[in-house]
Design an enzyme around this catalytic site. Structure first.
Site, PDB file in Angstrom:
ATOM      1  N   SER A   1       0.744  -1.251  -0.020  1.00 12.61           N
ATOM      2  CA  SER A   1      -0.108   0.001  -0.005  1.00 12.61           C
ATOM      3  C   SER A   1       0.554   1.226  -0.121  1.00 12.61           C
ATOM      4  CB  SER A   1      -0.751  -0.001   1.074  1.00 12.61           C
ATOM      5  OG  SER A   1      -1.996  -0.589   0.990  1.00 12.61           O
TER       6      SER A   1
ATOM      7  N   LYS B   1       0.852   3.191  -2.876  1.00 10.40           N
ATOM      8  CA  LYS B   1      -0.341   4.299  -3.396  1.00 10.40           C
ATOM      9  C   LYS B   1       0.052   5.758  -3.341  1.00 10.40           C
ATOM     10  CE  LYS B   1      -3.662   0.724  -1.522  1.00 10.40           C
ATOM     11  NZ  LYS B   1      -4.292   0.374  -0.192  1.00 10.40           N
TER      12      LYS B   1
ATOM     13  N   TYR C   1      -2.149  -2.065 -10.608  1.00  3.42           N
ATOM     14  CA  TYR C   1      -2.145  -1.919  -9.333  1.00  3.42           C
ATOM     15  C   TYR C   1      -1.415  -3.015  -8.585  1.00  3.42           C
ATOM     16  CZ  TYR C   1      -4.067  -2.200  -4.501  1.00  3.42           C
ATOM     17  OH  TYR C   1      -4.077  -2.244  -3.124  1.00  3.42           O
TER      18      TYR C   1
ATOM     19  N   TYR D   1      -4.849   3.643   7.491  1.00  2.00           N
ATOM     20  CA  TYR D   1      -6.190   3.034   7.451  1.00  2.00           C
ATOM     21  C   TYR D   1      -7.087   3.577   8.589  1.00  2.00           C
ATOM     22  CZ  TYR D   1      -3.860   0.151   4.000  1.00  2.00           C
ATOM     23  OH  TYR D   1      -2.708  -0.548   3.110  1.00  2.00           O
TER      24      TYR D   1
ATOM     25  N   VAL E   1       1.062  -3.888   3.717  1.00  2.36           N
ATOM     26  CA  VAL E   1       0.946  -5.080   4.380  1.00  2.36           C
ATOM     27  C   VAL E   1       2.036  -6.045   4.491  1.00  2.36           C
ATOM     28  CG1 VAL E   1      -1.592  -5.311   4.385  1.00  2.36           C
ATOM     29  CG2 VAL E   1      -0.461  -6.157   2.418  1.00  2.36           C
TER      30      VAL E   1
HETATM   31  N1  GLU Z   1      -1.697  -5.361  -2.268  1.00  3.59           N
HETATM   32  C1  GLU Z   1      -2.391  -5.355  -1.001  1.00  3.59           C
HETATM   33  C2  GLU Z   1      -3.793  -5.365  -1.452  1.00  3.59           C
HETATM   34  O1  GLU Z   1      -4.244  -4.864  -2.241  1.00  3.59           O
HETATM   35  C3  GLU Z   1      -2.202  -3.693  -0.525  1.00  3.59           C
HETATM   36  C4  GLU Z   1      -2.837  -3.702   0.805  1.00  3.59           C
HETATM   37  C5  GLU Z   1      -1.965  -3.015   1.807  1.00  3.59           C
HETATM   38  O2  GLU Z   1      -0.779  -3.093   1.928  1.00  3.59           O
HETATM   39  O3  GLU Z   1      -2.497  -2.729   2.854  1.00  3.59           O
HETATM   40  O4  GLU Z   1      -4.491  -6.089  -0.574  1.00  3.59           O
END
Ligand code: GLU
Length: 307
Positions: free
Chosen positions: A66, A69, A192, A243, A261
Site C-alpha cells: 500500500s 499508493k 495496481y 487506514y 501489508v
Molecule cells: N496489495 C495489497 C492489497 O491490495 C495492499 C494492501 C496493503 O498494503 O495494505 O490487498
C-alpha cells in the site's frame, strides 16, 4: 542532527526493545506469498539532509504494497490535476478496513479516499499511458528518480496477488459500474498489482520520507513533482495513511505516514527528516505492530509530533 544524541545507538536500542512486540501481530495470510515472511525481522532508518541512520534489518527487501499508493496518487495529481482525481475518489477518512467494499454502494458512490484499496485502484485508472508498461513506467520512474537507482518488482508476489486478489478484483469491477474506474478493468488491476510488488528496503523508505519532508526535492535539489501535490498526498497520509488506525497513530506518533501489508511504514517529519520502519507482523488493521511501537518510541524521544 545537532541534538547531541547518538542516533545510531538510539535506533539500535529501539529495535531491540520493540522487536519482541512482533508476538502481538500476524503475517498477512490473504496474499499467499507474504505468508512466507519472517515476523521477527525489525528495522528502523532515519534520513536527514546529510545522513542516513539505521539499525536492525534495514537492508532486507520487501514489497511496497500500500505504500505504492502515494506514488500513483502523486503521478495522477501531477498528470491529471486534482479535480479529475477527486471526481473519482473522495478525500475523507473511513473507519472501515483497507479492503472494504461497503462505502462504494452508500455515501457518495465513490471510494472514500485514495489510501484504501478501492480508492487506489480508481487512482491507478487515471495514470496516463497507452499500455500497462507505459503507465507503470511513470510510477516506477518517479520512484527511480527519488532513489536514484533502477527498481524491480517481486515477480512471485505480483503473480500471487494477481491470482488470488479476488477482493481487489471485485472492488475494481464495482468501481467500473459506478463510473469511478477509467479504461479496462483487468489492465488497471495489473497496474495496481505491479505497483504493490515494487521492491524496496527500509533505508529506501527513509530516503523517500526525506523527499516528502522537503516537499518533493530529491538529493540533487531538483523538484520532481510540485510542492502542491506533495502537500496533498502528505495530508492524506495524516488522515488515512494508517487506514482505520490513522487516528490513534496521529495521537501516538503524530506524523504523515503510510503503511503496507508487507510490514513497511513510510514516515515524514515535515521540513526535518524521513523515518521508516520494517516489521512484517501486522495488527488487525493491517499495520506493522513492531513498526508502530518503534515510531511511537522514537516520537517520544525526539518529540517530533507535528501536533
Ligand atoms: N496489495 C495489497 C492489497 O491490495 C495492499 C494492501 C496493503 O498494503 O495494505 O490487498
Amino acid at each position: 542532527m545537532s541534538t547531541g544524541l547518538d542516533f545510531a545507538a538510539l535506533l539500535g536500542e529501539i529495535v531491540e526493545e520493540c522487536r519482541p512486540h512482533a508476538e502481538r501481530g500476524q503475517l498477512p495470510t490473504y496474499i499467499p506469498e507474504l505468508r512466507k515472511g519472517n515476523p521477527r525481522l525489525a528495522g528502523i532508518a532515519l534520513q536527514t539532509a546529510r545522513e542516513l541512520y539505521e539499525a536492525g534489518d534495514t537492508r532486507v527487501n520487501f514489497t511496497l504494497q500500500s505504500i505504492s499508493k502515494v506514488f500513483s496518487l502523486l503521478v495522477a495529481i501531477e498528470e491529471r490535476g486534482p479535480e479529475a482525481v477527486f471526481a473519482k475518489v473522495g478525500a475523507e477518512p473511513t473507519g472501515d478496513p483497507f479492503n472494504s467494499i461497503v462505502k462504494l454502494e452508500t455515501a457518495e458512490k465513490k471510494p472514500p479516499n485514495p489510501m484504501i484499496n478501492a480508492g487506489a485502484i480508481a487512482v491507478c485508472s487515471l495514470i496516463p499511458g497507452a499500455t500497462v508498461e507505459e503507465r507503470f513506467g511513470r510510477i516506477a520512474g518517479l520512484l527511480e528518480a527519488i532513489l536514484e537507482r533502477p527498481i524491480t518488482i517481486d515477480e512471485a508476489v505480483y503473480r500471487s496477488e494477481k491470482e488470488t486478489g479476488h477482493r481487489n478484483r471485485s472492488l475494481a469491477y464495482f468501481l467500473k459500474d459506478i463510473n469511478c474506474l477509467e479504461g479496462d478493468v483487468e489492465e488497471v488491476l495489473d497496474l495496481y498489482f505491479r505497483q504493490c510488488s515494487i521492491l524496496v528496503n527500509c533505508a529506501d523508505l527513509a530516503r523517500i520520507g526525506m523527499f516528502f519532508a522537503t516537499k518533493g526535492i530529491n538529493g540533487a535539489d531538483t523538484p520532481l513533482v510540485s510542492a502542491r501535490a506533495v502537500r496533498l498526498v502528505s495530508t492524506f497520509m495524516v488522515t488515512c495513511g494508517m487506514y482505520n488506525g490513522s487516528g490513534e497513530f496521529a495521537i501516538q506518533v503524530g506524523i504523515p505516514a503510510k503503511s503496507g501489508v508487507s510490514g513497511g511504514i513510510l514516515g515524514v517529519v515535515p521540513g526535518r527528516f524521513g523515518v521508516a520502519t520494517f516489521g512484517p507482523a501486522l495488527d488487525r488493521k493491517g499495520n506493522s505492530v513492531v513498526g508502530i511501537s518503534m515510531l511511537k518510541r522514537l516520537s517520544e524521544v525526539l518529540d517530533f509530533s507535528i501536533f
